[in-house]
Scaffold this active site. Structure first.
Site, PDB file in Angstrom:
ATOM      1  N   ASN A  50      21.098  17.886  27.421  1.00 56.84           N
ATOM      2  CA  ASN A  50      22.256  17.486  28.236  1.00 56.84           C
ATOM      3  C   ASN A  50      21.753  16.843  29.519  1.00 56.84           C
ATOM      4  O   ASN A  50      20.623  17.118  29.960  1.00 56.84           O
ATOM      5  CB  ASN A  50      23.096  18.723  28.582  1.00 56.84           C
ATOM      6  CG  ASN A  50      24.346  18.363  29.376  1.00 56.84           C
ATOM      7  OD1 ASN A  50      25.024  17.376  29.078  1.00 56.84           O
ATOM      8  ND2 ASN A  50      24.655  19.142  30.397  1.00 56.84           N
TER       9      ASN A  50
ATOM     10  N   ASP B 214      25.300  24.761  31.635  1.00 56.16           N
ATOM     11  CA  ASP B 214      24.428  24.068  32.605  1.00 56.16           C
ATOM     12  C   ASP B 214      23.249  24.954  33.028  1.00 56.16           C
ATOM     13  O   ASP B 214      22.719  24.803  34.139  1.00 56.16           O
ATOM     14  CB  ASP B 214      25.212  23.630  33.857  1.00 56.16           C
ATOM     15  CG  ASP B 214      26.312  22.627  33.524  1.00 56.16           C
ATOM     16  OD1 ASP B 214      26.138  21.861  32.564  1.00 56.16           O
ATOM     17  OD2 ASP B 214      27.327  22.623  34.228  1.00 56.16           O
TER      18      ASP B 214
ATOM     19  N   HIS C 282      23.046  16.498  33.538  1.00 55.87           N
ATOM     20  CA  HIS C 282      24.033  17.039  34.474  1.00 55.87           C
ATOM     21  C   HIS C 282      23.791  16.402  35.843  1.00 55.87           C
ATOM     22  O   HIS C 282      22.642  16.320  36.295  1.00 55.87           O
ATOM     23  CB  HIS C 282      23.897  18.563  34.563  1.00 55.87           C
ATOM     24  CG  HIS C 282      24.927  19.180  35.457  1.00 55.87           C
ATOM     25  ND1 HIS C 282      26.247  19.320  35.080  1.00 55.87           N
ATOM     26  CD2 HIS C 282      24.851  19.639  36.732  1.00 55.87           C
ATOM     27  CE1 HIS C 282      26.922  19.866  36.070  1.00 55.87           C
ATOM     28  NE2 HIS C 282      26.100  20.066  37.088  1.00 55.87           N
TER      29      HIS C 282
ATOM     30  N   MET D 265      32.235  16.072  27.662  1.00 53.55           N
ATOM     31  CA  MET D 265      32.879  16.995  28.595  1.00 53.55           C
ATOM     32  C   MET D 265      33.632  18.114  27.868  1.00 53.55           C
ATOM     33  O   MET D 265      34.808  18.374  28.141  1.00 53.55           O
ATOM     34  CB  MET D 265      33.798  16.214  29.546  1.00 53.55           C
ATOM     35  CG  MET D 265      33.078  15.113  30.301  1.00 53.55           C
ATOM     36  SD  MET D 265      31.612  15.662  31.218  1.00 53.55           S
ATOM     37  CE  MET D 265      32.388  16.150  32.739  1.00 53.55           C
TER      38      MET D 265
ATOM     39  N   GLU E  94      24.134  29.441  28.111  1.00 48.50           N
ATOM     40  CA  GLU E  94      24.623  29.502  29.494  1.00 48.50           C
ATOM     41  C   GLU E  94      24.986  28.085  29.959  1.00 48.50           C
ATOM     42  O   GLU E  94      24.134  27.180  29.931  1.00 48.50           O
ATOM     43  CB  GLU E  94      23.524  30.064  30.407  1.00 48.50           C
ATOM     44  CG  GLU E  94      24.003  30.325  31.809  1.00 48.50           C
ATOM     45  CD  GLU E  94      22.833  30.619  32.756  1.00 48.50           C
ATOM     46  OE1 GLU E  94      23.049  30.535  33.961  1.00 48.50           O
ATOM     47  OE2 GLU E  94      21.724  30.910  32.260  1.00 48.50           O
TER      48      GLU E  94
ATOM     49  N   GLU F  26      19.951   8.529  36.406  1.00 42.92           N
ATOM     50  CA  GLU F  26      20.221   9.175  35.111  1.00 42.92           C
ATOM     51  C   GLU F  26      19.738   8.270  33.978  1.00 42.92           C
ATOM     52  O   GLU F  26      19.174   8.731  32.981  1.00 42.92           O
ATOM     53  CB  GLU F  26      21.721   9.436  34.933  1.00 42.92           C
ATOM     54  CG  GLU F  26      22.276  10.503  35.859  1.00 42.92           C
ATOM     55  CD  GLU F  26      23.733  10.817  35.583  1.00 42.92           C
ATOM     56  OE1 GLU F  26      24.257  10.444  34.525  1.00 42.92           O
ATOM     57  OE2 GLU F  26      24.364  11.450  36.453  1.00 42.92           O
TER      58      GLU F  26
ATOM     59  N   ILE G  73      33.070  22.279  26.557  1.00 45.90           N
ATOM     60  CA  ILE G  73      32.214  23.464  26.514  1.00 45.90           C
ATOM     61  C   ILE G  73      31.976  23.804  25.044  1.00 45.90           C
ATOM     62  O   ILE G  73      32.920  23.828  24.242  1.00 45.90           O
ATOM     63  CB  ILE G  73      32.878  24.641  27.261  1.00 45.90           C
ATOM     64  CG1 ILE G  73      32.945  24.308  28.749  1.00 45.90           C
ATOM     65  CG2 ILE G  73      32.129  25.943  27.020  1.00 45.90           C
ATOM     66  CD1 ILE G  73      33.738  25.300  29.573  1.00 45.90           C
TER      67      ILE G  73
END
Ligand code: GAR
Length: 217
Positions: A111, A149, A113, A94, A147, A178, A96
């Site tokens: 990743n 997600d 999401h 979590m 960019e 997931e 950026i």
């Protein structure tokens, strides 16, 4: 173990249930990948216990000990690269990431999401899908680009929203999926079937649709 097994570094911040799914998949006979390193930015992350139980090297790089994002990401890169991974997997990580970090691992950074991207980038995805009155929700595995997600999707698990669902009940059903799609995508990458070409995903030599491959659950 064959020398061609793909080495995967996994970055976590919390429970690590996706890490567990990857560890379980990598423990299967003939698995094409192995987890070489688990790195958490949070000392209390339960995923560190999962790594220890699986006998995988882990480390903590606490973002609070760095004056800025750039220094943190440089420390992260140094730690990741010490195991020379072929692939870097964000599993509930979590933070950026800086453009420098993303560029360093371009084409080999994945990743997961919890939404059907491009819907609901960012946080509180389950509640936002409920508030919007959506009939379906899900999760996306995607290549990471600069960019947030926004990188090209690889695979999406589509989960129907049921009457009476809460953000918690929906999150639980999405997470079950997931744990199916993340090992699947990592396996494709490890088998050299998956590539990022500009802003698109290629699987088995074919460009995937803009949303990636969709699996209806
Ligand atoms: C997962 O549900 C993942 O989709 C989400 O965090 C959770 C981590 O769970 N990731 C994001 O929200 C990234 N934007 P886990 O630690 O049990 O794997």
């Amino acid at each position: 173990m064959s020398q061609s097994v793909c080495k995967v570094a996994v970055l976590i911040s919390g429970s690590g249930s996706n890490l567990q799914a990857l560890l379980d998949a990598s423990a299967q006979a003939g698995a094409p990948f192995s987890v070489c390193s688990v790195i958490s930015n949070k000392p209390e992350a339960y995923g560190l216990t999962r790594a220890a139980e699986a006998g995988v090297t882990s480390s903590i790089i606490d973002h609070r000990e760095f004056p800025n994002r750039e220094d943190f990401d440089q420390a992260l890169i140094a730690e990741i690269d010490s195991c020379q991974p072929d692939l870097v997997v964000l599993a509930g990580f979590m933070r950026i990431l800086t453009p420098e970090f993303v560029r360093h691992y371009s084409g080999r950074l994945l990743n997961i999401h919890p939404s059907l991207l491009p819907k609901y980038q960012g946080l509180h995805t389950h509640q936002r899908a409920l508030d919007a009155g959506d009939s379906e929700h899900g999760a996306t595995v995607h290549f990471v680009t600069e960019e947030l997600d926004g990188g090209p999707p690889i695979v999406q698990a589509v989960v129907p929203i049921k009457k009476g669902d809460t953000a918690d009940s929906l999150a639980k059903r999405v997470q079950v999926q997931e744990h199916v799609i993340y090992p699947m995508a990592v396996t494709w990458f490890a088998e050299k079937r998956l590539h990022m070409l500009d802003d698109r995903t290629q699987l088995d030599g074919e460009l995937l649709p803009r949303n990636g491959t969709r699996i209806h659950c």
